[in-house]
Each structure stands twice: as C-alpha cells, then as structure tokens.
Design a protein around this motif. Sequence first.
Motif, PDB file in Angstrom:
ATOM      1  N   VAL A 174      25.238  30.808  31.519  1.00 55.81           N
ATOM      2  CA  VAL A 174      26.672  31.014  31.363  1.00 55.81           C
ATOM      3  C   VAL A 174      27.302  31.102  32.750  1.00 55.81           C
ATOM      4  O   VAL A 174      26.793  31.799  33.631  1.00 55.81           O
ATOM      5  CB  VAL A 174      26.975  32.299  30.582  1.00 55.81           C
ATOM      6  N   GLN A 175      28.404  30.382  32.911  1.00 53.49           N
ATOM      7  CA  GLN A 175      29.106  30.399  34.197  1.00 53.49           C
ATOM      8  C   GLN A 175      30.558  30.773  33.967  1.00 53.49           C
ATOM      9  O   GLN A 175      31.213  30.236  33.076  1.00 53.49           O
ATOM     10  CB  GLN A 175      29.025  29.032  34.866  1.00 53.49           C
ATOM     11  N   LEU A 176      31.051  31.694  34.780  1.00 50.25           N
ATOM     12  CA  LEU A 176      32.458  32.073  34.744  1.00 50.25           C
ATOM     13  C   LEU A 176      33.064  31.678  36.079  1.00 50.25           C
ATOM     14  O   LEU A 176      32.628  32.160  37.123  1.00 50.25           O
ATOM     15  CB  LEU A 176      32.621  33.575  34.515  1.00 50.25           C
ATOM     16  N   VAL A 177      34.056  30.813  36.018  1.00 47.74           N
ATOM     17  CA  VAL A 177      34.695  30.339  37.242  1.00 47.74           C
ATOM     18  C   VAL A 177      36.098  30.903  37.311  1.00 47.74           C
ATOM     19  O   VAL A 177      36.925  30.615  36.448  1.00 47.74           O
ATOM     20  CB  VAL A 177      34.724  28.798  37.288  1.00 47.74           C
ATOM     21  N   GLU A 178      36.326  31.692  38.327  1.00 49.63           N
ATOM     22  CA  GLU A 178      37.630  32.332  38.519  1.00 49.63           C
ATOM     23  C   GLU A 178      38.407  31.593  39.598  1.00 49.63           C
ATOM     24  O   GLU A 178      37.828  31.055  40.541  1.00 49.63           O
ATOM     25  CB  GLU A 178      37.440  33.794  38.934  1.00 49.63           C
ATOM     26  N   SER A 179      39.701  31.633  39.456  1.00 49.43           N
ATOM     27  CA  SER A 179      40.551  31.032  40.480  1.00 49.43           C
ATOM     28  C   SER A 179      41.909  31.707  40.451  1.00 49.43           C
ATOM     29  O   SER A 179      42.253  32.390  39.477  1.00 49.43           O
ATOM     30  CB  SER A 179      40.702  29.525  40.251  1.00 49.43           C
ATOM     31  N   GLY A 180      42.663  31.505  41.531  1.00 46.10           N
ATOM     32  CA  GLY A 180      44.036  31.974  41.555  1.00 46.10           C
ATOM     33  C   GLY A 180      44.304  33.177  42.426  1.00 46.10           C
ATOM     34  O   GLY A 180      45.458  33.581  42.580  1.00 46.10           O
ATOM     35  N   GLY A 181      43.278  33.779  42.988  1.00 43.08           N
ATOM     36  CA  GLY A 181      43.518  34.920  43.868  1.00 43.08           C
ATOM     37  C   GLY A 181      44.152  34.477  45.176  1.00 43.08           C
ATOM     38  O   GLY A 181      44.296  33.288  45.453  1.00 43.08           O
ATOM     39  N   GLY A 182      44.540  35.457  45.979  1.00 39.96           N
ATOM     40  CA  GLY A 182      45.129  35.140  47.268  1.00 39.96           C
ATOM     41  C   GLY A 182      45.939  36.276  47.824  1.00 39.96           C
ATOM     42  O   GLY A 182      45.825  37.417  47.367  1.00 39.96           O
ATOM     43  N   LEU A 183      46.755  35.935  48.805  1.00 39.59           N
ATOM     44  CA  LEU A 183      47.598  36.905  49.481  1.00 39.59           C
ATOM     45  C   LEU A 183      49.042  36.690  49.052  1.00 39.59           C
ATOM     46  O   LEU A 183      49.540  35.552  49.054  1.00 39.59           O
ATOM     47  CB  LEU A 183      47.466  36.729  50.995  1.00 39.59           C
ATOM     48  N   VAL A 184      49.704  37.770  48.697  1.00 38.76           N
ATOM     49  CA  VAL A 184      51.093  37.673  48.245  1.00 38.76           C
ATOM     50  C   VAL A 184      51.839  38.920  48.718  1.00 38.76           C
ATOM     51  O   VAL A 184      51.231  39.978  48.895  1.00 38.76           O
ATOM     52  CB  VAL A 184      51.146  37.531  46.712  1.00 38.76           C
ATOM     53  N   GLN A 185      53.130  38.769  48.905  1.00 43.18           N
ATOM     54  CA  GLN A 185      53.934  39.920  49.276  1.00 43.18           C
ATOM     55  C   GLN A 185      54.256  40.771  48.059  1.00 43.18           C
ATOM     56  O   GLN A 185      54.273  40.267  46.921  1.00 43.18           O
ATOM     57  CB  GLN A 185      55.237  39.459  49.929  1.00 43.18           C
ATOM     58  N   ALA A 186      54.513  42.031  48.307  1.00 47.86           N
ATOM     59  CA  ALA A 186      54.909  42.924  47.223  1.00 47.86           C
ATOM     60  C   ALA A 186      56.114  42.349  46.492  1.00 47.86           C
ATOM     61  O   ALA A 186      57.038  41.824  47.112  1.00 47.86           O
ATOM     62  CB  ALA A 186      55.229  44.306  47.772  1.00 47.86           C
ATOM     63  N   GLY A 187      56.064  42.449  45.170  1.00 45.73           N
ATOM     64  CA  GLY A 187      57.112  41.874  44.341  1.00 45.73           C
ATOM     65  C   GLY A 187      56.826  40.460  43.899  1.00 45.73           C
ATOM     66  O   GLY A 187      57.530  39.924  43.034  1.00 45.73           O
ATOM     67  N   GLY A 188      55.817  39.858  44.480  1.00 42.78           N
ATOM     68  CA  GLY A 188      55.477  38.484  44.147  1.00 42.78           C
ATOM     69  C   GLY A 188      54.608  38.376  42.910  1.00 42.78           C
ATOM     70  O   GLY A 188      54.340  39.366  42.221  1.00 42.78           O
ATOM     71  N   VAL A 227      24.443  40.772  21.459  1.00 39.12           N
ATOM     72  CA  VAL A 227      25.688  40.925  22.211  1.00 39.12           C
ATOM     73  C   VAL A 227      25.368  40.863  23.697  1.00 39.12           C
ATOM     74  O   VAL A 227      24.496  41.583  24.190  1.00 39.12           O
ATOM     75  CB  VAL A 227      26.379  42.255  21.885  1.00 39.12           C
ATOM     76  N   GLN A 228      26.062  39.974  24.398  1.00 37.90           N
ATOM     77  CA  GLN A 228      25.817  39.787  25.815  1.00 37.90           C
ATOM     78  C   GLN A 228      27.115  39.936  26.596  1.00 37.90           C
ATOM     79  O   GLN A 228      28.182  39.573  26.119  1.00 37.90           O
ATOM     80  CB  GLN A 228      25.269  38.374  26.071  1.00 37.90           C
ATOM     81  N   GLY A 229      26.999  40.446  27.800  1.00 35.35           N
ATOM     82  CA  GLY A 229      28.155  40.524  28.699  1.00 35.35           C
ATOM     83  C   GLY A 229      27.875  39.730  29.955  1.00 35.35           C
ATOM     84  O   GLY A 229      26.752  39.719  30.454  1.00 35.35           O
ATOM     85  N   TYR A 230      28.921  39.061  30.445  1.00 36.32           N
ATOM     86  CA  TYR A 230      28.768  38.244  31.649  1.00 36.32           C
ATOM     87  C   TYR A 230      29.928  38.533  32.598  1.00 36.32           C
ATOM     88  O   TYR A 230      31.038  38.849  32.168  1.00 36.32           O
ATOM     89  CB  TYR A 230      28.755  36.751  31.292  1.00 36.32           C
ATOM     90  N   TRP A 231      29.628  38.362  33.899  1.00 33.29           N
ATOM     91  CA  TRP A 231      30.630  38.617  34.929  1.00 33.29           C
ATOM     92  C   TRP A 231      30.819  37.400  35.823  1.00 33.29           C
ATOM     93  O   TRP A 231      29.851  36.694  36.119  1.00 33.29           O
ATOM     94  CB  TRP A 231      30.207  39.796  35.803  1.00 33.29           C
ATOM     95  N   GLY A 232      32.049  37.220  36.261  1.00 34.83           N
ATOM     96  CA  GLY A 232      32.326  36.229  37.279  1.00 34.83           C
ATOM     97  C   GLY A 232      32.047  36.804  38.655  1.00 34.83           C
ATOM     98  O   GLY A 232      31.715  37.984  38.797  1.00 34.83           O
ATOM     99  N   GLN A 233      32.229  35.958  39.670  1.00 38.74           N
ATOM    100  CA  GLN A 233      31.886  36.378  41.025  1.00 38.74           C
ATOM    101  C   GLN A 233      32.990  37.208  41.672  1.00 38.74           C
ATOM    102  O   GLN A 233      32.768  37.871  42.691  1.00 38.74           O
ATOM    103  CB  GLN A 233      31.580  35.148  41.896  1.00 38.74           C
ATOM    104  N   GLY A 234      34.180  37.164  41.091  1.00 41.20           N
ATOM    105  CA  GLY A 234      35.287  37.935  41.634  1.00 41.20           C
ATOM    106  C   GLY A 234      36.200  37.113  42.509  1.00 41.20           C
ATOM    107  O   GLY A 234      35.747  36.176  43.190  1.00 41.20           O
ATOM    108  N   THR A 235      37.467  37.451  42.493  1.00 41.81           N
ATOM    109  CA  THR A 235      38.437  36.788  43.358  1.00 41.81           C
ATOM    110  C   THR A 235      39.329  37.857  43.984  1.00 41.81           C
ATOM    111  O   THR A 235      39.751  38.801  43.307  1.00 41.81           O
ATOM    112  CB  THR A 235      39.268  35.756  42.562  1.00 41.81           C
ATOM    113  N   GLN A 236      39.579  37.688  45.264  1.00 40.87           N
ATOM    114  CA  GLN A 236      40.336  38.702  45.999  1.00 40.87           C
ATOM    115  C   GLN A 236      41.839  38.520  45.777  1.00 40.87           C
ATOM    116  O   GLN A 236      42.365  37.404  45.908  1.00 40.87           O
ATOM    117  CB  GLN A 236      40.031  38.616  47.491  1.00 40.87           C
TER     118      GLN A 236
END
Length: 119
Positions: A1-15, A105-114
Amino acid sequence: VQLVESGGGLVQAGGSLRLSCAASGSTGSIVTMGWYRQAPGQQRELVARIRMSDATTNYADSVKGRFTISRDNARNTMYLQMTMLKPEDTAVYSCNIVSVSRLGVQGYWGQGTQVTVSS
C-alpha cells in the motif's frame, strides 16, 4: 500500500493550502481516511477524518470552520482544504487510512508533508 501526499509548502498567515493523499496498491476496502499533524515537540494529533462510505467527517476543534476534508472514492483520494491558516498550524501533516481486507483491519501512513505558516 502506498500513500502519496502532496500540497504542502510555505504560506503566509491567512493564506490557504490544499493537501492531497492518494492511496494505491492492495488497500482492501478503505473505511476511513484522515489527516494528522505533528509540530516540533508536540504529540501527533488528529486534524480531520472522513468515512468513505458516507462522507461523515470529524475535525479537531482548532481547525473547525477553517479546514474542509473531502474524498474521491473512485480515486481512493482524500483532500484537505486549509484556509485562514495560522502559524500554529505549522506541522508535518500525515495521511492515514484504515482499511479492511482478508488480513483484518489495517492502518497505513504516508510519509508526511510539511506545512509552514509564517506570521
């Protein structure tokens, strides 16, 4: 099972940012998908979770009204729309799925995105 995360990044407050998590492989039947986050020196906490069958959701109190979780069953994909971001939302965000298969029942985790929110 593979979990691919995307969309993290740096943003200003309110963004805003939008995170995605796509599950692939022998996932079995996915029951729930969720986002957790962990800030430095803090314990990992649930941010939001969605039940795949009926889209029932639950959110951490700290993000209610600002974050929206959604899912695309056909693509085994989950999204987290984050608005009105605050510096305290800064953390590593990880995708989690709970699924049922012949293995039980199985649980899986992605690698994480900052996600970093600057003030």
